[in-house]
Design an enzyme around this catalytic site. Structure first.
Site, PDB file in Angstrom:
ATOM      1  N   HIS A 139      49.656  28.253  38.787  1.00 11.06           N
ATOM      2  CA  HIS A 139      48.571  29.148  39.185  1.00 11.06           C
ATOM      3  C   HIS A 139      47.214  28.441  39.230  1.00 11.06           C
ATOM      4  O   HIS A 139      46.400  28.705  40.113  1.00 11.06           O
ATOM      5  CB  HIS A 139      48.515  30.328  38.212  1.00 11.06           C
ATOM      6  N   TYR A 141      49.513  39.036  35.992  1.00 10.05           N
ATOM      7  CA  TYR A 141      49.127  40.303  36.612  1.00 10.05           C
ATOM      8  C   TYR A 141      49.601  41.482  35.767  1.00 10.05           C
ATOM      9  O   TYR A 141      50.784  41.804  35.725  1.00 10.05           O
ATOM     10  CB  TYR A 141      49.711  40.422  38.019  1.00 10.05           C
ATOM     11  N   GLY A 187      38.947  42.829  50.247  1.00 10.36           N
ATOM     12  CA  GLY A 187      38.704  44.181  50.737  1.00 10.36           C
ATOM     13  C   GLY A 187      37.480  44.322  51.608  1.00 10.36           C
ATOM     14  O   GLY A 187      37.341  45.306  52.340  1.00 10.36           O
ATOM     15  N   PRO A 230      43.114  37.410  52.031  1.00 14.44           N
ATOM     16  CA  PRO A 230      42.754  37.136  53.425  1.00 14.44           C
ATOM     17  C   PRO A 230      41.833  38.192  54.020  1.00 14.44           C
ATOM     18  O   PRO A 230      41.265  37.970  55.091  1.00 14.44           O
ATOM     19  CB  PRO A 230      44.117  37.139  54.133  1.00 14.44           C
TER      20      PRO A 230
END
Length: 327
Positions: free
Chosen positions: A123, A55, A207, A203
């Site tokens: 990951h 990230y 968005g 979740p």
């Protein structure tokens, strides 16, 4: 304050905070607001913080270090390794080799400014490396005290079972929401069979389920590449969001709170990690723990079917690894 749930034997806040957007993928970062959001999360009891080395090419872990410097004991810290980035910061490849496992944790600990990670995820499984080898190397990190618990992200049910035979797996992280249900077929049952906790990322449907989504993207917003956010798929999915809005209106809640309440209702072993980089959305998400959906609400939401896959290549979300070489 946020109640506590348990991932296998790891107590965490019932809602976590996904920190990716503070550094990567969802528009221009705002370091001051992101830092304030992290502190506000801990003040509210959202103490399960999720990051990864990819990230922002390490930026996100360094950002968290500013908060961990004074509040490490309040945090259940999760980070991930295994995705190798291109020069622009987006995924290029995966690496689950044993040597990379050891290099990755040391680099993450240095950026985070801490001597251990509470939960360390692979990951993505490496399709060239047996999961037994990767998890075996991760288990060595537990023995060394650098990691307390192990996790997997976006692994198939078969890979989860093979990994758990090497070392206990505390959590499986995958995209799961009202709009992403594929993990329910095989992965969720396998995790429950093995006592592995479930950590849904995105979740809020990246968005789309937040209630404020317009379908407009900045040039640096990676959602424009995802099938669910394109053309007819996007139009159909926005129609489905109207159902979430209807349920929310009955409860005096926001669509995002309903989406999170739906996940929390899937079982006490489910801990969603909605991502945000702003305090106002963090506070809105935190109030989802007070929303109690009826059986009729749940049935109505269960019936929603998203249009389009969640990735252009769904093998990115469910990989197996080769069998180990006999020794």
């Amino acid at each position: 304050m946020i109640p506590t749930r348990t991932l296998r034997d790891l107590p965490v806040s019932a809602l976590g905070l996904g920190c990716m957007g503070m550094s990567y993928a969802y528009g221009t970062p705002d370091r001051a607001e992101s830092t304030a959001t992290l502190h506000r999360a801990l003040d509210l009891g959202v103490t399960f913080l999720d990051t990864a080395d990819i990230y922002g090419a390490g930026h996100n872990e360094s950002l968290l270090a500013e908060v961990l410097a004074t509040r490490r004991e309040e945090v259940t810290l999760a980070t991930k390794f295994g995705i190798v980035a291109r020069p622009d910061g987006y995924p290029r490849d995966v690496d689950g080799s044993t040597g990379y496992v050891r290099r990755a944790i040391d680099a993450s600990l240095a950026r985070l400014g801490t001597d251990h990670v509470d939960l360390y995820y692979l990951h993505r499984p490496d399709p060239r490396v047996p999961i037994e080898d990767t998890v075996g190397a991760m288990a060595e990190l537990v023995a060394a005290g650098k990691v307390r618990h192990l996790g997997l992200s976006e692994a198939s049910a078969a890979t989860v079972r093979r990994a758990a035979a090497v070392h206990p797996i505390t959590a499986l992280q995958s995209e799961w929401s009202v709009f992403s249900r594929d993990v329910e077929a095989d992965v969720v049952p396998a995790c429950r069979e093995l006592g592995i906790g479930l950590v849904p990322y995105s979740p809020l449907g990246r968005g789309m389920l937040s209630g404020g989504f317009t379908g407009e993207f900045g040039a640096d917003d990676f959602r424009r590449t995802l099938p669910r956010f394109q053309g007819e798929n996007l139009a159909r999915n926005l129609d489905a969001v109207a159902v979430v809005r209807d349920v929310a209106a009955v409860h005096g809640a926001t669509p995002g709170q309903v989406a999170l309440a739906w996940l929390l209702a899937q079982g006490p072993d489910v801990v969603p990690i909605p991502g945000t980089k702003r305090r106002r959305y963090l506070e809105e998400n935190a109030r989802a723990v007070d929303v109690v959906l009826t059986a009729a609400d749940l049935a109505r939401l269960d019936a929603l079917v998203p249009a389009g896959d969640r990735y252009p290549d769904m093998t990115w979300a469910s990989r197996d690894t080769p069998e180990p070489v006999a020794r």
